[in-house]
Write a protein that holds these residues in place. Structure first.
Motif, PDB file in Angstrom:
ATOM      1  N   GLU A   1     101.339  56.309 118.001  1.00 39.15           N
ATOM      2  CA  GLU A   1     100.704  55.236 118.786  1.00 39.15           C
ATOM      3  C   GLU A   1     100.352  55.733 120.193  1.00 39.15           C
ATOM      4  O   GLU A   1      99.358  55.325 120.773  1.00 39.15           O
ATOM      5  CB  GLU A   1     101.592  53.986 118.846  1.00 39.15           C
ATOM      6  N   LYS A   2     101.173  56.646 120.724  1.00 37.54           N
ATOM      7  CA  LYS A   2     100.838  57.223 122.044  1.00 37.54           C
ATOM      8  C   LYS A   2      99.577  58.077 121.917  1.00 37.54           C
ATOM      9  O   LYS A   2      98.703  58.051 122.782  1.00 37.54           O
ATOM     10  CB  LYS A   2     102.007  58.052 122.579  1.00 37.54           C
ATOM     11  N   ILE A   3      99.498  58.823 120.821  1.00 36.30           N
ATOM     12  CA  ILE A   3      98.296  59.641 120.588  1.00 36.30           C
ATOM     13  C   ILE A   3      97.088  58.718 120.406  1.00 36.30           C
ATOM     14  O   ILE A   3      96.003  58.982 120.919  1.00 36.30           O
ATOM     15  CB  ILE A   3      98.485  60.569 119.369  1.00 36.30           C
ATOM     16  N   ARG A   4      97.278  57.612 119.705  1.00 34.18           N
ATOM     17  CA  ARG A   4      96.172  56.657 119.500  1.00 34.18           C
ATOM     18  C   ARG A   4      95.638  56.154 120.844  1.00 34.18           C
ATOM     19  O   ARG A   4      94.437  56.118 121.074  1.00 34.18           O
ATOM     20  CB  ARG A   4      96.658  55.468 118.644  1.00 34.18           C
ATOM     21  N   HIS A   5      96.579  55.794 121.709  1.00 30.65           N
ATOM     22  CA  HIS A   5      96.149  55.281 123.010  1.00 30.65           C
ATOM     23  C   HIS A   5      95.335  56.345 123.757  1.00 30.65           C
ATOM     24  O   HIS A   5      94.268  56.073 124.304  1.00 30.65           O
ATOM     25  CB  HIS A   5      97.358  54.846 123.840  1.00 30.65           C
ATOM     26  N   LEU A   6      95.859  57.563 123.735  1.00 29.03           N
ATOM     27  CA  LEU A   6      95.177  58.665 124.419  1.00 29.03           C
ATOM     28  C   LEU A   6      93.765  58.864 123.846  1.00 29.03           C
ATOM     29  O   LEU A   6      92.786  58.971 124.581  1.00 29.03           O
ATOM     30  CB  LEU A   6      96.015  59.941 124.245  1.00 29.03           C
ATOM     31  N   LEU A   7      93.684  58.893 122.514  1.00 29.88           N
ATOM     32  CA  LEU A   7      92.409  59.163 121.859  1.00 29.88           C
ATOM     33  C   LEU A   7      91.392  58.044 122.043  1.00 29.88           C
ATOM     34  O   LEU A   7      90.196  58.291 122.162  1.00 29.88           O
ATOM     35  CB  LEU A   7      92.630  59.351 120.358  1.00 29.88           C
ATOM     36  N   GLN A   8      91.879  56.808 122.046  1.00 26.47           N
ATOM     37  CA  GLN A   8      90.909  55.709 122.008  1.00 26.47           C
ATOM     38  C   GLN A   8      90.628  55.056 123.348  1.00 26.47           C
ATOM     39  O   GLN A   8      89.507  54.640 123.594  1.00 26.47           O
ATOM     40  CB  GLN A   8      91.374  54.650 121.009  1.00 26.47           C
ATOM     41  N   TYR A   9      91.659  54.953 124.183  1.00 31.95           N
ATOM     42  CA  TYR A   9      91.464  54.109 125.367  1.00 31.95           C
ATOM     43  C   TYR A   9      91.716  54.770 126.719  1.00 31.95           C
ATOM     44  O   TYR A   9      91.338  54.210 127.741  1.00 31.95           O
ATOM     45  CB  TYR A   9      92.365  52.857 125.265  1.00 31.95           C
ATOM     46  N   ASP A  10      92.385  55.921 126.759  1.00 26.99           N
ATOM     47  CA  ASP A  10      92.782  56.478 128.047  1.00 26.99           C
ATOM     48  C   ASP A  10      91.567  57.082 128.768  1.00 26.99           C
ATOM     49  O   ASP A  10      90.995  58.068 128.293  1.00 26.99           O
ATOM     50  CB  ASP A  10      93.857  57.554 127.816  1.00 26.99           C
ATOM     51  N   PRO A  11      91.185  56.518 129.930  1.00 28.79           N
ATOM     52  CA  PRO A  11      90.006  57.060 130.627  1.00 28.79           C
ATOM     53  C   PRO A  11      90.206  58.506 131.053  1.00 28.79           C
ATOM     54  O   PRO A  11      89.248  59.262 131.206  1.00 28.79           O
ATOM     55  CB  PRO A  11      89.837  56.139 131.849  1.00 28.79           C
ATOM     56  N   GLU A  12      91.492  58.908 131.204  1.00 28.57           N
ATOM     57  CA  GLU A  12      91.744  60.295 131.622  1.00 28.57           C
ATOM     58  C   GLU A  12      91.505  61.293 130.491  1.00 28.57           C
ATOM     59  O   GLU A  12      91.521  62.502 130.705  1.00 28.57           O
ATOM     60  CB  GLU A  12      93.176  60.422 132.149  1.00 28.57           C
ATOM     61  N   ALA A  13      91.291  60.763 129.265  1.00 29.65           N
ATOM     62  CA  ALA A  13      91.011  61.664 128.134  1.00 29.65           C
ATOM     63  C   ALA A  13      89.504  61.759 127.878  1.00 29.65           C
ATOM     64  O   ALA A  13      89.073  62.246 126.834  1.00 29.65           O
ATOM     65  CB  ALA A  13      91.742  61.175 126.887  1.00 29.65           C
ATOM     66  N   ALA A  14      88.721  61.317 128.842  1.00 27.49           N
ATOM     67  CA  ALA A  14      87.268  61.279 128.645  1.00 27.49           C
ATOM     68  C   ALA A  14      86.671  62.655 128.365  1.00 27.49           C
ATOM     69  O   ALA A  14      85.672  62.773 127.663  1.00 27.49           O
ATOM     70  CB  ALA A  14      86.595  60.651 129.863  1.00 27.49           C
ATOM     71  N   ASN A  15      87.294  63.703 128.908  1.00 35.04           N
ATOM     72  CA  ASN A  15      86.709  65.045 128.706  1.00 35.04           C
ATOM     73  C   ASN A  15      87.384  65.839 127.577  1.00 35.04           C
ATOM     74  O   ASN A  15      87.290  67.065 127.521  1.00 35.04           O
ATOM     75  CB  ASN A  15      86.740  65.854 130.011  1.00 35.04           C
TER      76      ASN A  15
END
Ligand code: TMP
Length: 211
Positions: A48-62
């Motif tokens: 679920e932490k990976i899901r958040h990172l992949l789908q919604y975290d603006p810091e993962a934009a790049n």
């Protein structure tokens, strides 16, 4: 103890997967089966932490396409060992909202990553936890994408911001995959009414899995 059955649902955004999965699981439980319902990415605390990172975290934009692939695989490797295999070995049935076909299609075909690398990474992540049956809900990309954007509102996820051509590639990718593995993957027309889709899923399930 007889190993439980493993059923995955696949399809592009807005195909009605969540509704159909809910109905399908209710039907299985109504028949007295013990069912574990899970989703990808996610399904475990790590996932679920990976899901958040992949789908919604603006810091993962790049995030690069390669990192994205490996994060989906990491979520899956955790889910298989923490939840899916123990459940199947205990005789429970597992229903997954997406599994490795999503990676084959989204990262391998739509993102265009090397097919052989994607296949090997998928195989490493899942081991022998392969679905007995995969129900692919097929819907044209424009309708699906419009439905998905409508239902998620102004805060869409990272995938939803992809152009329509991406979702057209996803749809075609799924259909090609289904043609290459017809004994595992059943294509369900998701353009008809909700009850009709459920009835077709039920029929396929009875034909293919129920003994
Ligand atoms: P959803 O399951 O809530 O529809 O969202 C998951 C999103 O992640 C969806 O856009 C498909 C995408 N995805 C991949 O690109 N690769 C994968 O391996 C998985 C499981 C999902």
């Amino acid at each position: 103890m007889q190993r439980g059955k493993f059923i995955s649902f696949e399809g592009s955004e807005g195909c009605g997967k969540s509704t159909q999965i809910r109905r399908f699981v209710e039907m299985l439980r109504g028949e007295g089966r013990e069912v574990v319902l899970t989703r990808e990415p996610g399904g475990t605390v790590v996932g679920e932490k990976i899901r958040h990172l992949l789908q919604y975290d603006p810091e993962a934009a790049n995030l690069t396409d390669e990192s994205e692939l490996l994060l989906f695989a990491a979520s899956r490797a955790q889910l298989v060992r923490e939840l899916i295999l123990p459940a199947l070995e205990a005789g429970k049935w597992v229903v997954a909202d997406r599994f490795c076909d999503s990676t084959t299609v989204y990262q391998g075909i739509a993102r265009g990553l090397d097919t052989d690398s994607v296949r090997r990474i998928n195989a490493f992540a899942v081991g022998d936890a392969l679905p007995d049956l995969t129900l692919l809900l097929d819907l044209d990309a424009a309708t699906g994408h419009a439905r998905a954007v409508h239902s998620s509102g102004p805060v869409g996820d990272r995938m939803e911001s992809q152009p329509l051509a991406f979702f057209e590639a996803v749809r075609e990718g799924y259909l090609t995959l289904a043609r290459s593995e017809p004994e595992r993957i059943a294509v369900i027309d998701a353009s008809v009414g909700i009850d009709e889709v459920s009835a077709r899923i039920d029929q396929v399930f009875r034909e293919r899995l129920k003994r």
